[in-house]
Motif scaffolding. Sequence first.
Motif, PDB file in Angstrom:
ATOM      1  N   ASP A  75      45.949  21.635   0.380  1.00 24.49           N
ATOM      2  CA  ASP A  75      45.660  20.201   0.252  1.00 24.49           C
ATOM      3  C   ASP A  75      44.563  19.930  -0.768  1.00 24.49           C
ATOM      4  O   ASP A  75      44.039  18.821  -0.837  1.00 24.49           O
ATOM      5  N   ALA A  76      44.207  20.964  -1.556  1.00 27.31           N
ATOM      6  CA  ALA A  76      43.043  20.828  -2.438  1.00 27.31           C
ATOM      7  C   ALA A  76      43.177  19.632  -3.382  1.00 27.31           C
ATOM      8  O   ALA A  76      42.222  18.898  -3.601  1.00 27.31           O
ATOM      9  N   GLU A  77      44.387  19.440  -3.919  1.00 29.31           N
ATOM     10  CA  GLU A  77      44.555  18.339  -4.870  1.00 29.31           C
ATOM     11  C   GLU A  77      44.349  16.996  -4.197  1.00 29.31           C
ATOM     12  O   GLU A  77      43.753  16.086  -4.756  1.00 29.31           O
ATOM     13  N   LEU A  78      44.837  16.916  -2.969  1.00 31.65           N
ATOM     14  CA  LEU A  78      44.687  15.675  -2.217  1.00 31.65           C
ATOM     15  C   LEU A  78      43.211  15.414  -1.903  1.00 31.65           C
ATOM     16  O   LEU A  78      42.724  14.294  -2.014  1.00 31.65           O
ATOM     17  N   ILE A  79      42.524  16.482  -1.547  1.00 33.00           N
ATOM     18  CA  ILE A  79      41.090  16.351  -1.246  1.00 33.00           C
ATOM     19  C   ILE A  79      40.345  15.890  -2.499  1.00 33.00           C
ATOM     20  O   ILE A  79      39.556  14.949  -2.468  1.00 33.00           O
ATOM     21  N   GLU A  80      40.653  16.534  -3.633  1.00 32.84           N
ATOM     22  CA  GLU A  80      39.976  16.166  -4.882  1.00 32.84           C
ATOM     23  C   GLU A  80      40.307  14.729  -5.273  1.00 32.84           C
ATOM     24  O   GLU A  80      39.436  13.981  -5.709  1.00 32.84           O
ATOM     25  N   ALA A  81      41.569  14.338  -5.092  1.00 31.62           N
ATOM     26  CA  ALA A  81      41.968  12.965  -5.445  1.00 31.62           C
ATOM     27  C   ALA A  81      41.209  11.965  -4.582  1.00 31.62           C
ATOM     28  O   ALA A  81      40.790  10.905  -5.062  1.00 31.62           O
ATOM     29  N   SER A  82      40.982  12.300  -3.328  1.00 23.70           N
ATOM     30  CA  SER A  82      40.295  11.373  -2.436  1.00 23.70           C
ATOM     31  C   SER A  82      38.843  11.189  -2.873  1.00 23.70           C
ATOM     32  O   SER A  82      38.223  10.167  -2.611  1.00 23.70           O
ATOM     33  N   TYR A  83      38.286  12.181  -3.598  1.00 26.17           N
ATOM     34  CA  TYR A  83      36.913  12.060  -4.107  1.00 26.17           C
ATOM     35  C   TYR A  83      36.810  10.886  -5.072  1.00 26.17           C
ATOM     36  O   TYR A  83      35.782  10.262  -5.197  1.00 26.17           O
ATOM     37  N   LEU A  84      37.869  10.670  -5.812  1.00 26.91           N
ATOM     38  CA  LEU A  84      37.839   9.619  -6.832  1.00 26.91           C
ATOM     39  C   LEU A  84      38.339   8.299  -6.273  1.00 26.91           C
ATOM     40  O   LEU A  84      38.450   7.320  -6.983  1.00 26.91           O
TER      41      LEU A  84
END
Length: 244
Positions: free
Chosen positions: A223-232
Motif C-alpha cells: 500500500d506504499a503508493e497509497l500511503i504516499e499519495a495520502s501525504y499529498l
Amino acid sequence: MSPLIETSNLSCGYGRVPIVRDLTISVEPGEVVCLLGPNGAGKTTSLSTIAGALPKLSGTVRVAGKEVTSAQPHVVARRGLSLVPEGRGLFYRLTVAENLRLRRHRQSSVGIGEVLGHFPVLKNLLNRRAGLLSGGEQQMLALAGALIADPQVIMLDEMSLGLAPVIVERLLPMVRTIADQRGMGVLLVEQHVLAALKIADRGYVMAQGRIVAEGPAAELQRDAELIEASYLGDRKEADAPGAA
Ligand SMILES: Nc1ncnc2c1ncn2[C@@H]1O[C@H](COP(=O)(O)OP(=O)(O)OP(=O)(O)O)[C@@H](O)[C@H]1O
Ligand SMILES: [Mg+2]
C-alpha cells in the motif's frame, strides 16, 4: 524480554486538547519499526512525548520495561532511549569530534572509535566543523551521536529530510545493519515510505493524531503508493469511481 518502547493509549499535545490520541505502539529489541503519516499527523509530537519532552495527557509510556510516563527527558535517556530530532540536533560550530564527545556520557561503554566503525567516512572529518559537512555526513554524525550514548533504542525523526534519494537509499540500510549488530530497537519516522518499509520489520500509519493502519512492513509495502499519495492529500485517483 520487555519491549524497548511501549506506549499504551497515549494522548498528548501542546495544551489541554490532545493532538495525538490513543497511541498504542511498541518496539521490540532488534526491531526496526516505522511510523508513517502525512505532515501534521502527530509523528514528531509522539516522539517528543515518548522522549519525555512533552507532558502526557493520558496513557502510559514504558521504556525497556520501566514506566517513564512522568519522567524527565534525561531520565528517559538514561533508561536507554536516544532521540535524533528533526533537524539533526548538532552543534554546527563545533567539530565532529567535539560533537561526539559532548554526546558521550560517563556511563557509556561505547567509545568514539567503536561508533566510527559504523561510519568510516567520519574518521577523516573529525576536525571539521559539523556545519561544513554535507547533509548526508551531518546525518551520519547525528546517528553516531545517538549511538555513542549506548542506547537500547533510538528514535529517528525524518533522518532523510533534505537528502538526495540516493543518500537515503544508502543511510537506511546502515540503520538496519546497526540495529541487527547491536540488537537495538529503532523507531523510524520517514517520508520516504517505500525505502523505510524496505528496511523495517513493521510499521504504523498515523493520520490526524491516530493510528489508522499497522502491520508487517511487507504488507504495508503493497500500500506504499497509497500511503504516499495520502501525504499529498492526493486521493483523487484512488477514490475515483471505477478506479482500478
Ligand atoms: N509547539 C506546538 N504548539 C502547538 N501545536 C503544535 C506545535 N508543534 C506542532 N503542533 C501541531 O501539532 C500537529 C502535529 O504536528 P507534528 O509536528 O507532530 O506532525 P508531524 O507528523 O511530525 O508532521 P511533519 O511530517 O510535518 O513533521 C500539527 O497540527 C502541528 O501544527
Ligand atoms: Mg515531524
